[in-house]
Structures are given as structure tokens and as C-alpha cells.
Design a protein around this motif. Structure first.
Motif: not given
Length: 205
Positions: A8-12, A61-63, A68-69, A119-123
Motif C-alpha cells: 500500500q505504501r509503495r502504491e502511494q 516496473n509497476h506498469w 504483463s499478466a 532509463v534507456q536500458n529499462k525502457i
């Protein structure tokens, strides 16, 4: 219970980070902005994330986790390749209609990817996985005889770029054109072009 509170904290925090990056962009935003938007203490933010870049990478990562599911389920379904592509297009229309803000934030991440290797590597990783997912659908369609022979990698890239066209709608308005109308038209063009010619050289689908 602890994990539930932690999630919940992470979502916030991530919801606050999304608001901040849309409002201020990456360069002008600070951890203090995320702290203020989250209504949590600075210590609570730094307990989970060591820097603003760490927060924003976690937001990507959250998105990916949330999307992904459903995307993997589309590929695994026992549907035709054309139906899987239609479901893929519709998924992004639905996501945009529910909340267009992540699509708007992607503009900032694109810009940041040109200046920051992390960021480039992540995207790059995210888009490579998405490209592979689309290509697997196309390969299935070619192997089943549903789609004509084609360069599946180039076709997958074209489809991905057209889906990314959704981001354009977060910035500009086209009078009389909705996001769903755009996707319907684009998907019909694409599926007509992919369909195997069964009419002696004239594709009337």
C-alpha cells in the motif's frame, strides 16, 4: 499484514511519483515533491527508494507488472492470431480510457531515455519484451496460414509504433476523432494487410 501495508505504501509513493513527473518532468522534480504529493514522511520514502530515479524506474516496473499478466494471457489464449491482435489493441484503448496519465508520463520517459543509460536500458527491455510478444502472435498467424508470409519483426515493430500513437492523444486533440476510432481504423488497416491472400492476388478482406 506487513506485506499488505508495504504494498500500500509503495502504491502511494508511485501514484505520487506519477503526479509529479507529469506536472514537473524529471529534471525539475525532486524527492521532496514526491514526499509532499504522497503525504508520507521523507523517511518513509527513503525507506523504500534511495533516489528519485529509483522511484521512477520502479514506476516503470509497476506498469509492466500490471500490464504483463493481461498481455501474456492474450498470447496464451486459444484464439486466432487476428483475434489476439484485436484484443491487444483493445487492451490499450481500455487502459487509456481508464487512466491516460501513464501514457502521458511515457513522453517524459522517452525523453529521459535519450539522456540516462539506466532509463534507456529499462525502457529498451520493456519494449523488446513487448515487441517479442507481438512477433509471437504474428509468427503464430503465419504458421497457421492465417497471415501471409512477412517479416514478422518489422511487422511487429509497425504494430507497436501504431499502438504507441495513443500517446499522441495525451497531448493533442483531433476534433471528431476518438482514441477508439483511431485504434479501430489502424487495427483494420493492419489486419487487412496481414490477411493471407485467398483471391488470386486481390485481398478483399
Amino acid at each position: 499484514m506487513a506485506n499488505s501495508k508495504e504494498n500500500q505504501r509503495r502504491e502511494q509513493i508511485l501514484a505520487a511519483a506519477l503526479d509529479v513527473i507529469i506536472e514537473k518532468g524529471y529534471e525539475k522534480s525532486r524527492m521532496d515533491d514526491i514526499v509532499k504529493a504522497s503525504k508520507l514522511s521523507k523517511g518513509a520514502i527513503y525507506w523504500y527508494y534511495k533516489s528519485k530515479k529509483d522511484v521512477y524506474l520502479s514506476l516503470v516496473n509497476h506498469w509492466v507488472f500490471n500490464f504483463s499478466a493481461t498481455l501474456n494471457n492474450i498470447v496464451e489464449e486459444d484464439h486466432s492470431a487476428a483475434d489476439q491482435l484485436r484484443e491487444l489493441f483493445q487492451f490499450f484503448v481500455n487502459q487509456y480510457q481508464i487512466n491516460p496519465r501513464p501514457f502521458k508520463a511515457m513522453m517524459e520517459f522517452w525523453s529521459l531515455a535519450a539522456r540516462d543509460d539506466d532509463v534507456q536500458n529499462k525502457i529498451q527491455k520493456v519494449y523488446t519484451e513487448f515487441l517479442n510478444l507481438i512477433e509471437n502472435i504474428l509468427i503464430k498467424g503465419v504458421e497457421s496460414g492465417e497471415f501471409d508470409l512477412l517479416d514478422t519483426k518489422i511487422a511487429a515493430l509497425s504494430i507497436m509504433v501504431n499502438i504507441e500513437g495513443i500517446i499522441w492523444f495525451t497531448i493533442f486533440d483531433v476534433p471528431g476523432v476518438s482514441i477508439s476510432a483511431y485504434i479501430d481504423t489502424i487495427s483494420n488497416f493492419i489486419l487487412t494487410g496481414l490477411a493471407k491472400d485467398t483471391n488470386g492476388g486481390i485481398n478483399n478482406e
